[in-house]
Design a protein around this motif. Structure first.
Motif, PDB file in Angstrom:
ATOM      1  N   ARG A   1      24.409  59.145  17.176  1.00  0.00           N
ATOM      2  CA  ARG A   1      23.500  60.375  16.934  1.00  0.00           C
ATOM      3  C   ARG A   1      23.020  60.224  15.673  1.00  0.00           C
ATOM      4  N   LYS A   2      23.724  60.074  14.491  1.00  0.00           N
ATOM      5  CA  LYS A   2      23.585  60.197  13.279  1.00  0.00           C
ATOM      6  C   LYS A   2      22.553  59.036  12.971  1.00  0.00           C
ATOM      7  N   TYR A   3      22.601  58.060  13.494  1.00  0.00           N
ATOM      8  CA  TYR A   3      21.721  57.035  13.456  1.00  0.00           C
ATOM      9  C   TYR A   3      20.395  57.274  13.856  1.00  0.00           C
ATOM     10  N   ALA A   4      20.158  58.046  15.031  1.00  0.00           N
ATOM     11  CA  ALA A   4      19.170  58.417  15.391  1.00  0.00           C
ATOM     12  C   ALA A   4      18.206  59.265  14.707  1.00  0.00           C
ATOM     13  N   ASP A   5      19.119  60.309  14.342  1.00  0.00           N
ATOM     14  CA  ASP A   5      18.481  61.499  13.363  1.00  0.00           C
ATOM     15  C   ASP A   5      18.069  60.801  11.981  1.00  0.00           C
ATOM     16  N   THR A   6      18.660  59.853  11.300  1.00  0.00           N
ATOM     17  CA  THR A   6      18.325  59.366  10.432  1.00  0.00           C
ATOM     18  C   THR A   6      17.019  58.457  10.561  1.00  0.00           C
ATOM     19  N   TYR A   7      17.111  57.794  11.620  1.00  0.00           N
ATOM     20  CA  TYR A   7      15.957  56.689  11.865  1.00  0.00           C
ATOM     21  C   TYR A   7      14.597  57.815  12.128  1.00  0.00           C
ATOM     22  N   LEU A   8      14.709  58.962  12.822  1.00  0.00           N
ATOM     23  CA  LEU A   8      13.540  59.924  12.895  1.00  0.00           C
ATOM     24  C   LEU A   8      13.204  60.549  11.605  1.00  0.00           C
TER      25      LEU A   8
ATOM     26  N   TRP B   1      -3.849  61.479  21.625  1.00  0.00           N
ATOM     27  CA  TRP B   1      -3.192  61.131  22.915  1.00  0.00           C
ATOM     28  C   TRP B   1      -2.541  59.560  22.903  1.00  0.00           C
ATOM     29  N   GLU B   2      -3.388  58.692  22.771  1.00  0.00           N
ATOM     30  CA  GLU B   2      -3.132  57.230  22.615  1.00  0.00           C
ATOM     31  C   GLU B   2      -2.253  56.943  21.355  1.00  0.00           C
ATOM     32  N   ASN B   3      -2.447  57.581  20.453  1.00  0.00           N
ATOM     33  CA  ASN B   3      -1.276  57.261  19.333  1.00  0.00           C
ATOM     34  C   ASN B   3      -0.162  58.149  19.507  1.00  0.00           C
ATOM     35  N   PHE B   4      -0.278  59.112  20.097  1.00  0.00           N
ATOM     36  CA  PHE B   4       1.209  59.953  20.415  1.00  0.00           C
ATOM     37  C   PHE B   4       1.935  59.000  21.186  1.00  0.00           C
ATOM     38  N   GLU B   5       1.465  58.567  22.221  1.00  0.00           N
ATOM     39  CA  GLU B   5       2.126  57.511  23.274  1.00  0.00           C
ATOM     40  C   GLU B   5       2.576  56.402  22.500  1.00  0.00           C
ATOM     41  N   TYR B   6       1.796  55.891  21.565  1.00  0.00           N
ATOM     42  CA  TYR B   6       2.350  54.611  20.711  1.00  0.00           C
ATOM     43  C   TYR B   6       3.558  55.080  20.006  1.00  0.00           C
ATOM     44  N   ILE B   7       3.462  56.162  19.387  1.00  0.00           N
ATOM     45  CA  ILE B   7       4.409  56.471  18.597  1.00  0.00           C
ATOM     46  C   ILE B   7       5.799  56.869  19.242  1.00  0.00           C
ATOM     47  N   THR B   8       5.641  57.418  20.376  1.00  0.00           N
ATOM     48  CA  THR B   8       6.841  57.677  21.319  1.00  0.00           C
ATOM     49  C   THR B   8       7.393  56.484  21.688  1.00  0.00           C
ATOM     50  N   ALA B   9       6.687  55.651  22.136  1.00  0.00           N
ATOM     51  CA  ALA B   9       7.191  54.360  22.690  1.00  0.00           C
ATOM     52  C   ALA B   9       7.615  53.517  21.681  1.00  0.00           C
ATOM     53  N   ASP B  10       7.358  53.456  20.485  1.00  0.00           N
ATOM     54  CA  ASP B  10       7.893  52.659  19.290  1.00  0.00           C
ATOM     55  C   ASP B  10       9.248  53.438  18.876  1.00  0.00           C
ATOM     56  N   ILE B  11       9.328  54.655  18.762  1.00  0.00           N
ATOM     57  CA  ILE B  11      10.658  55.300  18.585  1.00  0.00           C
ATOM     58  C   ILE B  11      11.786  54.853  19.526  1.00  0.00           C
ATOM     59  N   PHE B  12      11.320  54.925  21.349  1.00  0.00           N
ATOM     60  CA  PHE B  12      12.290  54.784  21.910  1.00  0.00           C
ATOM     61  C   PHE B  12      12.526  53.202  22.232  1.00  0.00           C
ATOM     62  N   ASP B  13      11.604  52.363  22.089  1.00  0.00           N
ATOM     63  CA  ASP B  13      11.966  50.837  22.000  1.00  0.00           C
ATOM     64  C   ASP B  13      13.118  50.850  20.847  1.00  0.00           C
ATOM     65  N   HIS B  14      12.883  51.235  19.807  1.00  0.00           N
ATOM     66  CA  HIS B  14      14.009  50.886  18.908  1.00  0.00           C
ATOM     67  C   HIS B  14      15.319  51.434  19.169  1.00  0.00           C
ATOM     68  N   LEU B  15      15.316  52.903  19.503  1.00  0.00           N
ATOM     69  CA  LEU B  15      16.721  53.456  19.792  1.00  0.00           C
ATOM     70  C   LEU B  15      17.267  52.856  21.023  1.00  0.00           C
ATOM     71  N   ILE B  16      16.436  52.470  22.405  1.00  0.00           N
ATOM     72  CA  ILE B  16      17.059  51.707  23.532  1.00  0.00           C
ATOM     73  C   ILE B  16      17.744  50.435  22.855  1.00  0.00           C
ATOM     74  N   ALA B  17      17.091  49.662  22.211  1.00  0.00           N
ATOM     75  CA  ALA B  17      17.425  48.451  21.728  1.00  0.00           C
ATOM     76  C   ALA B  17      18.697  48.498  20.776  1.00  0.00           C
ATOM     77  N   SER B  18      18.895  49.552  20.230  1.00  0.00           N
ATOM     78  CA  SER B  18      19.952  49.747  19.134  1.00  0.00           C
ATOM     79  C   SER B  18      21.291  50.345  19.995  1.00  0.00           C
ATOM     80  N   VAL B  19      21.166  50.996  20.935  1.00  0.00           N
ATOM     81  CA  VAL B  19      22.281  51.373  21.973  1.00  0.00           C
ATOM     82  C   VAL B  19      23.536  50.340  21.859  1.00  0.00           C
TER      83      VAL B  19
END
Length: 433
Positions: free
Chosen positions: A341-348, A385-403
């Motif tokens: 949780r702390k890692y995700a918060d710092t990453y954001l 919209w298109e940039n928002f979706e790209y940013i969202t995907a970029d964040i969750f790509d990283h967090l899911i891979a970090s689990v």
């Protein structure tokens, strides 16, 4: 004045008098005179129309091309010069017809009746052209671009046509416009029933504009009508929405004040667009951390200082309270989920696309049958919209891979292959036994 009218009448009877003097039958001479006068009148009108169209209208068009304002350009598009140019031929008819048909009173009466009807219609066309010109011009102005100008122009046009029909009806019946308006008041209940939707739309248009509920260009979501896109038009009866799949949805204007819908303008005008999504973790993968785990997590840059400082605080607490640490359950301990949780918060907080002036929250939600939700709530700087979706995907790509680096597991419902593997493994064990 009488002498002038008399001389003017003599001009139209010149051929008739000439033919009678030559011994032609009076009735025949009258009809020949009528035919010739009509032919001359038609030729004169055609010539006048040609001159007006060739010179007057074209001169007006050339003049508008040289001006910087666009109002006169819209006058051309709404045929204003063309309608105004018809006034001159009408004046020719007005002053000529009574003399041409002086010997045919019934025919003259019918022609004057049609002439008056056409004058009323032409007046409506001219005013309508000015209204449309004003509407189109105002819609090009930035301060009026998001206002329902279309609705107001439609209301004015309806009133204009009602007045026009009142004058036409008065001309047909021979009654005054005032008496017709009085009799119309008696039928107001029927009119209210017939124009109910128009009246409701008019009232809704005013409320939408005054309360600034919807503007042209707003992104709205209206589930009842399946609308999800930008408002492209607001008129008296309907609101037109272009959905994100480029289809169009038409919504009754009155529904904007009678039903609930979602307007995304606040998000578009705010400093960020919200990202709110959860990662579902297996609860069985959550654990207390051993010294070996802590040593490994200290190597993760974003949480290295946190792990060190947090563990020092926990150790002081446990020593002060003489906690028996032979069992990890005793005392205070760090968990892999807490560090993640702390890692995700710092990453954001370090992500360049996230607005740091708005909320950044990483929180646990109530456990579900699908696992333990770890929700990410933050706001992207870019609201497109298109940039928002790209940013969202970029964040969750990283967090899911970090689990997996935190010894956690993502929850995922078993697929057909998973069940097949379980059955296969179970069969192998049975064979070994």
């Amino acid at each position: 004045m009488m002498d002038f009218n008399q001389d003017y009448k003599q001009i139209f009877c010149l051929l008739e008098n000439l033919l009678v003097s030559q011994g032609v039958n009076t009735l025949l001479a009258m009809y020949i005179n009528l035919l010739v006068n009509l032919s001359v009148l038609v030729l004169l009108i055609l010539l006048t129309n040609y001159v007006i169209k060739r010179f007057v209208v074209e001169t007006f068009r050339a003049f508008t091309d040289k001006t910087t304002t666009t109002f006169d350009d819209f006058l051309i598009k709404s045929n204003f010069p063309k309608y105004v140019g018809q006034i001159i031929p009408l004046l020719i008819i007005y002053y000529s017809v009574p003399h041409i048909f002086a010997d045919f009173p019934l025919l003259l009466q019918s022609i004057l009746f049609l002439f008056n009807i056409y004058v009323i219609i032409l007046a409506v066309w001219i005013v309508r052209s000015l209204i449309r010109t004003s509407r189109n011009y105002l819609m090009t102005q930035e301060e009026y671009g998001d206002k329902p100008i279309e609705s107001y122009s439609q209301v004015v046009l309806i009133i204009l046509w009602v007045i026009g029909f009142m004058f036409i009806f008065a001309e047909i019946t021979g009654k005054s416009v005032i008496s017709f308006a009085i009799s119309l008041g008696a039928a107001s209940a029927i009119l209210l029933l017939v124009f109910k939707d128009t009246i409701l739309g008019f009232v809704a248009s005013i409320q939408v504009s005054v309360n600034d509920i919807v503007r042209i260009g707003d992104w709205i979501t209206f589930s009842r009508y399946g609308a999800d896109g930008n408002v492209t038009e607001i008129n008296l009866a309907t609101v037109r929405v272009q959905n994100w799949d480029n289809t169009f949805t038409t919504i009754p204007t009155y529904s904007l004040i009678s039903d609930s819908f979602q307007n995304w303008r606040g998000m578009q005008e705010s400093p960020g667009r919200r990202i709110k999504r959860a990662i579902y973790l297996k609860q069985s993968s959550v654990k207390f951390l051993t010294p070996e785990d802590l040593q490994r997590f200290r190597k993760i840059k974003l949480v290295s200082n946190y792990v060190e400082g947090r563990q020092a605080e926990i150790d002081r607490y446990n020593e002060k309270n003489n906690v028996d640490k032979s069992i990890y359950l005793n005392g205070r301990n760090q968990t892999n989920l807490g560090i993640f949780r702390k890692y995700a918060d710092t990453y954001l907080h370090e992500h360049s696309a996230i607005n740091k002036d708005l909320y950044i929250i990483v929180r646990q939600l109530a456990p579900t049958a699908q696992g333990l939700p770890l929700e990410i709530l933050c706001f992207s700087k870019d609201k497109r919209w298109e940039n928002f979706e790209y940013i969202t995907a970029d964040i969750f790509d990283h967090l899911i891979a970090s689990v997996p680096f935190f010894d956690l597991k993502l929850f995922e419902s078993p697929s057909g292959d998973d069940l097949k593997n379980i059955i296969t493994e179970s069969g192998k064990k049975q064979d070994q036994i």
